[in-house]
Design a protein around this motif. Structure first.
Motif, PDB file in Angstrom:
ATOM      1  N   LYS A  51      12.293 -14.029  12.136  1.00 50.05           N
ATOM      2  CA  LYS A  51      11.601 -13.128  13.064  1.00 50.05           C
ATOM      3  C   LYS A  51      10.601 -13.910  13.909  1.00 50.05           C
ATOM      4  N   ALA A  52       9.816 -14.777  13.282  1.00 50.73           N
ATOM      5  CA  ALA A  52       8.836 -15.586  14.020  1.00 50.73           C
ATOM      6  C   ALA A  52       9.534 -16.549  14.976  1.00 50.73           C
ATOM      7  N   HIS A  53      10.642 -17.135  14.538  1.00 53.01           N
ATOM      8  CA  HIS A  53      11.392 -18.073  15.383  1.00 53.01           C
ATOM      9  C   HIS A  53      11.929 -17.358  16.623  1.00 53.01           C
ATOM     10  N   ARG A  54      12.512 -16.178  16.423  1.00 55.15           N
ATOM     11  CA  ARG A  54      13.038 -15.404  17.562  1.00 55.15           C
ATOM     12  C   ARG A  54      11.922 -15.044  18.543  1.00 55.15           C
ATOM     13  N   ALA A  55      10.726 -14.774  18.022  1.00 52.65           N
ATOM     14  CA  ALA A  55       9.593 -14.398  18.868  1.00 52.65           C
ATOM     15  C   ALA A  55       8.865 -15.613  19.450  1.00 52.65           C
ATOM     16  N   HIS A  56       9.354 -16.822  19.143  1.00 53.59           N
ATOM     17  CA  HIS A  56       8.713 -18.075  19.568  1.00 53.59           C
ATOM     18  C   HIS A  56       7.272 -18.148  19.055  1.00 53.59           C
ATOM     19  N   ASP A  57       7.028 -17.599  17.863  1.00 62.35           N
ATOM     20  CA  ASP A  57       5.715 -17.623  17.225  1.00 62.35           C
ATOM     21  C   ASP A  57       5.683 -18.810  16.252  1.00 62.35           C
ATOM     22  N   THR A  58       5.442 -19.989  16.799  1.00 63.34           N
ATOM     23  CA  THR A  58       5.472 -21.230  16.014  1.00 63.34           C
ATOM     24  C   THR A  58       4.467 -21.195  14.870  1.00 63.34           C
ATOM     25  N   ALA A  59       3.271 -20.679  15.121  1.00 59.55           N
ATOM     26  CA  ALA A  59       2.234 -20.650  14.084  1.00 59.55           C
ATOM     27  C   ALA A  59       2.703 -19.845  12.870  1.00 59.55           C
ATOM     28  N   ALA A  60       3.348 -18.721  13.100  1.00 60.00           N
ATOM     29  CA  ALA A  60       3.844 -17.901  11.988  1.00 60.00           C
ATOM     30  C   ALA A  60       5.072 -18.545  11.351  1.00 60.00           C
ATOM     31  N   ALA A  61       5.959 -19.087  12.166  1.00 59.70           N
ATOM     32  CA  ALA A  61       7.197 -19.678  11.638  1.00 59.70           C
ATOM     33  C   ALA A  61       6.912 -20.843  10.697  1.00 59.70           C
ATOM     34  N   VAL A  62       5.982 -21.701  11.047  1.00 57.25           N
ATOM     35  CA  VAL A  62       5.714 -22.904  10.260  1.00 57.25           C
ATOM     36  C   VAL A  62       5.123 -22.565   8.889  1.00 57.25           C
ATOM     37  N   THR A  63       4.493 -21.401   8.756  1.00 57.96           N
ATOM     38  CA  THR A  63       3.932 -21.016   7.454  1.00 57.96           C
ATOM     39  C   THR A  63       5.016 -20.686   6.434  1.00 57.96           C
ATOM     40  N   SER A  64       6.256 -20.568   6.870  1.00 57.12           N
ATOM     41  CA  SER A  64       7.366 -20.266   5.957  1.00 57.12           C
ATOM     42  C   SER A  64       7.843 -21.499   5.199  1.00 57.12           C
ATOM     43  N   THR A 109      16.266 -35.312  12.076  1.00 59.88           N
ATOM     44  CA  THR A 109      15.556 -34.866  10.882  1.00 59.88           C
ATOM     45  C   THR A 109      14.062 -34.785  11.169  1.00 59.88           C
ATOM     46  N   TYR A 110      13.467 -33.660  10.765  1.00 62.08           N
ATOM     47  CA  TYR A 110      12.029 -33.422  10.932  1.00 62.08           C
ATOM     48  C   TYR A 110      11.456 -33.215   9.536  1.00 62.08           C
ATOM     49  N   GLN A 111      10.522 -34.073   9.140  1.00 60.27           N
ATOM     50  CA  GLN A 111       9.970 -34.070   7.784  1.00 60.27           C
ATOM     51  C   GLN A 111       8.497 -33.708   7.836  1.00 60.27           C
ATOM     52  N   GLY A 112       8.098 -32.684   7.091  1.00 59.64           N
ATOM     53  CA  GLY A 112       6.700 -32.281   7.019  1.00 59.64           C
ATOM     54  C   GLY A 112       6.332 -31.244   8.065  1.00 59.64           C
ATOM     55  N   VAL A 113       5.234 -30.557   7.806  1.00 60.13           N
ATOM     56  CA  VAL A 113       4.821 -29.431   8.638  1.00 60.13           C
ATOM     57  C   VAL A 113       4.552 -29.838  10.087  1.00 60.13           C
ATOM     58  N   ALA A 114       3.888 -30.964  10.317  1.00 57.58           N
ATOM     59  CA  ALA A 114       3.568 -31.382  11.690  1.00 57.58           C
ATOM     60  C   ALA A 114       4.837 -31.636  12.499  1.00 57.58           C
ATOM     61  N   ALA A 115       5.802 -32.322  11.911  1.00 54.84           N
ATOM     62  CA  ALA A 115       7.070 -32.605  12.609  1.00 54.84           C
ATOM     63  C   ALA A 115       7.852 -31.317  12.846  1.00 54.84           C
ATOM     64  N   ILE A 116       7.837 -30.411  11.871  1.00 51.10           N
ATOM     65  CA  ILE A 116       8.552 -29.138  12.030  1.00 51.10           C
ATOM     66  C   ILE A 116       7.883 -28.293  13.120  1.00 51.10           C
ATOM     67  N   GLU A 117       6.557 -28.295  13.152  1.00 48.63           N
ATOM     68  CA  GLU A 117       5.848 -27.555  14.194  1.00 48.63           C
ATOM     69  C   GLU A 117       6.186 -28.095  15.582  1.00 48.63           C
ATOM     70  N   ALA A 118       6.244 -29.408  15.734  1.00 48.42           N
ATOM     71  CA  ALA A 118       6.612 -30.015  17.024  1.00 48.42           C
ATOM     72  C   ALA A 118       8.040 -29.636  17.400  1.00 48.42           C
ATOM     73  N   TRP A 119       8.963 -29.648  16.419  1.00 54.38           N
ATOM     74  CA  TRP A 119      10.353 -29.243  16.664  1.00 54.38           C
ATOM     75  C   TRP A 119      10.418 -27.786  17.105  1.00 54.38           C
ATOM     76  N   LEU A 120       9.687 -26.905  16.422  1.00 48.26           N
ATOM     77  CA  LEU A 120       9.685 -25.486  16.790  1.00 48.26           C
ATOM     78  C   LEU A 120       9.153 -25.287  18.202  1.00 48.26           C
ATOM     79  N   ASN A 121       8.073 -25.976  18.549  1.00 44.84           N
ATOM     80  CA  ASN A 121       7.515 -25.862  19.902  1.00 44.84           C
ATOM     81  C   ASN A 121       8.509 -26.337  20.948  1.00 44.84           C
ATOM     82  N   ARG A 122       9.184 -27.465  20.678  1.00 46.69           N
ATOM     83  CA  ARG A 122      10.161 -27.991  21.628  1.00 46.69           C
ATOM     84  C   ARG A 122      11.347 -27.050  21.761  1.00 46.69           C
ATOM     85  N   SER A 123      11.871 -26.567  20.631  1.00 45.85           N
ATOM     86  CA  SER A 123      13.064 -25.722  20.684  1.00 45.85           C
ATOM     87  C   SER A 123      12.771 -24.376  21.345  1.00 45.85           C
TER      88      SER A 123
END
Length: 121
Positions: free
Chosen positions: A25-38, A51-65
């Motif tokens: 749901k957070a990913h569809r809404a482009h809510d990176t802050a909520a998505a990364v808490t999962s 490959t994205y390892q760790g919260v910081a890398a995943i947050e950057a991937w979510l923002n880019r995507s």
């Protein structure tokens, strides 16, 4: 031995664990802050061969995507392999190369968080 033991069981999308539903749901809404808490702190995401390892890398991937392409995403199916492995099938349409694709989001849960997500056809 049951030959079907490792075969995924088709489930309804609303039967996915809460943490997966919350992430999607957070990913569809482009809510990176909520998505990364999962994700767990040391989670891994593999998408498009990277490959994205760790919260910081995943947050950057979510923002880019969230900004790289414009697309719609529809959850079209779900599967459960066991209590920690789930698949969410999505249909995407947008301005990315090819314009349409069906992707499988393969989740591995660690406790009540996502420890691993592999996205591919």
């Amino acid at each position: 031995m049951n030959q079907d033991q490792d075969q995924p069981l088709t489930i309804t999308p609303d039967a996915l664990p809460e943490v997966i539903t919350r992430y999607l749901k957070a990913h569809r809404a482009h809510d990176t802050a909520a998505a990364v808490t999962s994700f767990t702190d040391d989670a891994t995401v593999i998408d498009d061969g990277r490959t994205y390892q760790g919260v910081a890398a995943i947050e950057a991937w979510l923002n880019r995507s969230a900004t790289e392409f414009t697309y719609t995403i529809e959850l079209t199916g779900a599967q459960r392999t066991d209590e920690t492995h789930y698949v969410a099938v999505h249909h995407l349409e947008g301005d990315f190369p090819g314009g349409t694709v069906d992707l499988r989001y393969r989740f591995t849960l660690h406790g009540d968080a996502i420890g691993r997500l592999v996205i591919g056809p």
